[in-house]
Write an enzyme that holds these catalytic residues in place. Structure first.
Site, PDB file in Angstrom:
ATOM      1  CB  THR A 118      -0.922  -0.111   1.282  1.00  0.00           C
ATOM      2  OG1 THR A 118      -0.197  -0.283   2.484  1.00  0.00           O
ATOM      3  CG2 THR A 118      -2.095  -0.952   0.969  1.00  0.00           C
TER       4      THR A 118
ATOM      5  NE  ARG B  23      -8.729  -7.756   4.162  1.00  0.00           N
ATOM      6  CZ  ARG B  23      -9.644  -8.226   5.065  1.00  0.00           C
ATOM      7  NH1 ARG B  23     -10.308  -9.074   4.273  1.00  0.00           N
ATOM      8  NH2 ARG B  23      -9.386  -8.014   6.201  1.00  0.00           N
TER       9      ARG B  23
ATOM     10  CG  HIS C   5      -3.240 -15.131  -3.738  1.00  0.00           C
ATOM     11  ND1 HIS C   5      -3.914 -14.171  -2.813  1.00  0.00           N
ATOM     12  CD2 HIS C   5      -3.616 -16.222  -3.034  1.00  0.00           C
ATOM     13  CE1 HIS C   5      -4.309 -14.592  -1.738  1.00  0.00           C
ATOM     14  NE2 HIS C   5      -4.029 -16.055  -1.778  1.00  0.00           N
TER      15      HIS C   5
ATOM     16  CB  SER D 287      -0.937 -10.781   5.514  1.00  0.00           C
ATOM     17  OG  SER D 287      -1.977 -11.859   5.279  1.00  0.00           O
TER      18      SER D 287
END
Ligand SMILES: [Zn+2]
Length: 254
Positions: free
Chosen positions: A32, A40, A125, A199
């Protein structure tokens, strides 16, 4: 005023110094500070559209068109994102031989951009910086897909086998990459410090990795802005921006 974060950072340094094999496990929070939105976060593009299930992508040309339209819109959102001091600190642990690999939930490729070799980034992912053919597995580059997609409006097809081409991320309803999960579990079993960075540990099965590490005797450190479900079993919890905390490691000799 007592500097609790300062105390926690000192404790983190002590744990890192003691450890011979550090496995970092990273999520959206590490990126971020590089300008990559956390999916989210309310109002983020990920929250506006329902995720496209894997089966729908495979079955429908219209869905593939929509998926690619969203993909390139998303890429424009964080175009130019570069590694921050958190990525660089973790890369340094790898470069110094103190960390065998980084396990990540992120698809942004920023660990590699920070200098970590491809084979030392385990992507649970997948990776959003390139695409693969779902039939033959051939790698396709976004830079060549995009102009054709924008000119024709047609979803990309594989030049080798004509199969559907998809961003190399793991979609909703798509199987987790088995080899990546196997390697991540081995690392959790063999490390002596498991370092969670950014996380919230809510996505399973990935979130079982800290538990595996802890059960075999590794120390567990959780560095995340928000509380996580595993805070109670961690040896150290730091609630802060990861780049700020890890940035100190970059300039610090062991
Ligand atoms: Zn193919």
């Amino acid at each position: 005023m007592r500097d609790e974060t300062g105390d926690a950072i000192a404790a983190l340094h002590a744990l890192l110094d003691e450890a011979d094999s550090i496995v970092s496990f990273t999520g959206a929070g590490v990126s971020t500070e590089s300008g990559v939105p956390d999916f989210r976060t309310p109002g983020s593009p990920w929250m506006i559209n329902k995720p496209i299930p894997y089966d729908a992508f495979v079955e429908s040309r219209e869905v593939r068109i929509e998926a690619w339209r969203r993909k390139f819109a998303m890429d424009d959102h964080y175009r130019g994102a570069v590694p921050n001091s958190g990525h660089r600190a973790l890369a340094r642990l790898v470069a110094e031989g103190r960390s065998p690999a980084i396990v990540t939930q992120n698809i942004d490729g920023l660990h590699q951009a920070a200098g970590v070799p491809e084979d030392k980034v385990i992507e649970l992912h997948g990776n959003g910086t390139y695409a693969t053919c779902l039939t033959c597995g051939w790698r396709h580059e976004l830079a060549s897909i995009r102009p054709v997609f924008e000119a024709t409006g047609e979803p990309p097809a594989c030049a080798i086998c004509t199969g559907p081409v998809k961003s190399a991320t793991i979609s909703f309803g798509q199987a987790m990459p088995q080899e990546a999960m196997r390697r991540a579990q081995m690392l959790a079993l063999e490390c002596d410090l498991f370092l969670v960075v950014g996380s919230s540990l809510v996505v399973y099965p990935a979130a079982t990795l800290p538990v595996i590490a802890k059960r075999q005797g590794a120390k567990l450190v959780i560095l995340n802005r928000e509380p996580t479900e595993l805070d109670a079993v961690a040896d150290l919890v730091i609630r802060a921006e990861s780049g700020v905390v890890l940035g100190g490691l970059v300039s610090r000799a062991r």
